[in-house]
Design an enzyme around this catalytic site. Structure first.
Site, PDB file in Angstrom:
ATOM      1  N   ARG A   1       0.856  -1.196   0.000  1.00 24.35           N
ATOM      2  CA  ARG A   1       0.000   0.000   0.000  1.00 24.35           C
ATOM      3  C   ARG A   1       0.886   1.237   0.000  1.00 24.35           C
ATOM      4  O   ARG A   1       1.482   1.583   1.020  1.00 24.35           O
ATOM      5  CB  ARG A   1      -0.892  -0.026   1.243  1.00 24.35           C
TER       6      ARG A   1
ATOM      7  N   SER B   1     -12.886  -2.423   1.302  1.00 25.55           N
ATOM      8  CA  SER B   1     -12.998  -1.831   2.637  1.00 25.55           C
ATOM      9  C   SER B   1     -14.447  -1.503   2.942  1.00 25.55           C
ATOM     10  O   SER B   1     -15.143  -0.934   2.094  1.00 25.55           O
ATOM     11  CB  SER B   1     -12.200  -0.525   2.708  1.00 25.55           C
TER      12      SER B   1
ATOM     13  N   LYS C   1      -4.222   6.243   8.775  1.00 25.63           N
ATOM     14  CA  LYS C   1      -5.013   6.622   7.605  1.00 25.63           C
ATOM     15  C   LYS C   1      -5.682   7.956   7.892  1.00 25.63           C
ATOM     16  O   LYS C   1      -6.533   8.038   8.778  1.00 25.63           O
ATOM     17  CB  LYS C   1      -6.060   5.534   7.331  1.00 25.63           C
TER      18      LYS C   1
HETATM   19  N1  3NM Z   1      -7.815   1.227   6.387  1.00 25.47           N
HETATM   20  P1  3NM Z   1      -3.007   0.807  11.617  1.00 25.47           P
HETATM   21  S1  3NM Z   1      -7.841   1.808   8.842  1.00 25.47           S
HETATM   22  C1  3NM Z   1      -5.420   1.331   5.755  1.00 25.47           C
HETATM   23  O1  3NM Z   1     -10.767   1.448   8.318  1.00 25.47           O
HETATM   24  C2  3NM Z   1      -6.508   1.433   6.733  1.00 25.47           C
HETATM   25  O2  3NM Z   1     -10.545   0.872   6.238  1.00 25.47           O
HETATM   26  C3  3NM Z   1      -8.640   1.390   7.414  1.00 25.47           C
HETATM   27  O3  3NM Z   1      -3.321   1.127  10.103  1.00 25.47           O
HETATM   28  C4  3NM Z   1     -10.098   1.237   7.321  1.00 25.47           C
HETATM   29  O4  3NM Z   1      -2.951  -0.672  11.732  1.00 25.47           O
HETATM   30  C5  3NM Z   1      -6.340   1.770   8.077  1.00 25.47           C
HETATM   31  O5  3NM Z   1      -1.638   1.424  11.856  1.00 25.47           O
HETATM   32  C6  3NM Z   1      -5.055   2.037   8.778  1.00 25.47           C
HETATM   33  O6  3NM Z   1      -4.073   1.448  12.435  1.00 25.47           O
HETATM   34  C7  3NM Z   1      -4.547   0.837   9.518  1.00 25.47           C
END
Ligand code: 3NM
Length: 215
Positions: free
Chosen positions: A47, A116, A145
């Site tokens: 990503r 998602s 994000k």
């Molecule tokens: N998508 P971390 S949250 C890429 O809710 C991504 O769809 C999300 O990173 C969604 O594990 C997210 O550091 C970030 O929180 C995930």
């Protein structure tokens, strides 16, 4: 491995690592991929939001090859074209990317498609559109994000627990909260910062696996 075998792996192996250089403590993507593979990670998503198509193409081709030499599932974020050309096993799209039906038409029979989701409507939409799995989150607040949705509602959590497609939870998952999610009934955990933002990736992965096993 067939598409079905990759999807089975998604539900049997709890650790789904997402990689991108912004959050990798200055380490290069190829080095992160090597570290993840060495740590025993079997599901890796590439990503990158701020690289050019050509940079992503070069990097993802190398990482995809490395993954396949090591029996690791490789998933491309956002783009069906890169997924196809890099020989990814899967492609993951957001609600604002190309619709799942179009991605499926482009990617063909062999590449699985994840989408998602944040709400029950989005989950139902993913199912109708023919997605192979859903990302579901954010489960917790996340810094990784910038435009993340609100944390999922308890109604959506309950719906996800009964959902007929594989559910990969995401967003703010850490060593501190992963066992709680497992106890709640979730089985797959996609993480950025809890894995690639850790100085010792092997230790991070082994601690996360242990937390799930103990749960
Ligand atoms: N998508 P971390 S949250 C890429 O809710 C991504 O769809 C999300 O990173 C969604 O594990 C997210 O550091 C970030 O929180 C995930």
């Amino acid at each position: 491995m067939t598409k079905e075998e990759h999807l089975k792996r998604l539900m049997e192996d709890p650790i789904y690592a997402i990689m991108g250089e912004e959050l990798s403590l200055g380490r290069k993507n190829l080095d992160i991929a090597r570290a993840l593979i060495k740590a025993g990670v079997k599901i890796i998503q590439y990503r990158e939001k701020h690289k050019t198509w050509r940079e992503k193409y070069a990097e993802a081709t190398a990482i995809s090859k490395l993954c396949h030499e090591n029996n690791v599932t490789f998933i491309m974020n956002d783009s069906a074209d890169l997924a196809i050309i890099c020989h990814a096993d899967g492609v993951h799209v957001g609600q604002d990317d190309a619709p799942v039906q179009i991605v499926k038409d482009l990617a063909g029979q062999d590449i699985f498609v994840g989408v998602s989701t944040n709400t029950t409507d989005e989950m139902e939409g993913a199912l109708l559109d023919g997605a192979d799995y859903i990302g579901f989150g954010p489960m917790f607040p996340t810094q990784s994000k910038k435009d993340a949705d609100a944390v999922v509602s308890s109604e959506a959590r309950n719906f996800a627990l009964q959902f007929e497609l594989p559910v990969v939870t995401i967003g703010g998952i850490s060593l501190q909260n992963i066992s709680g999610l497992y106890q709640e009934g979730f089985r797959s955990f996609a993480m950025i910062s809890a894995v690639i933002s850790q100085p010792d990736i092997a230790k991070a992965v082994s601690d996360l696996r242990q937390a799930v096993q103990d749960a």
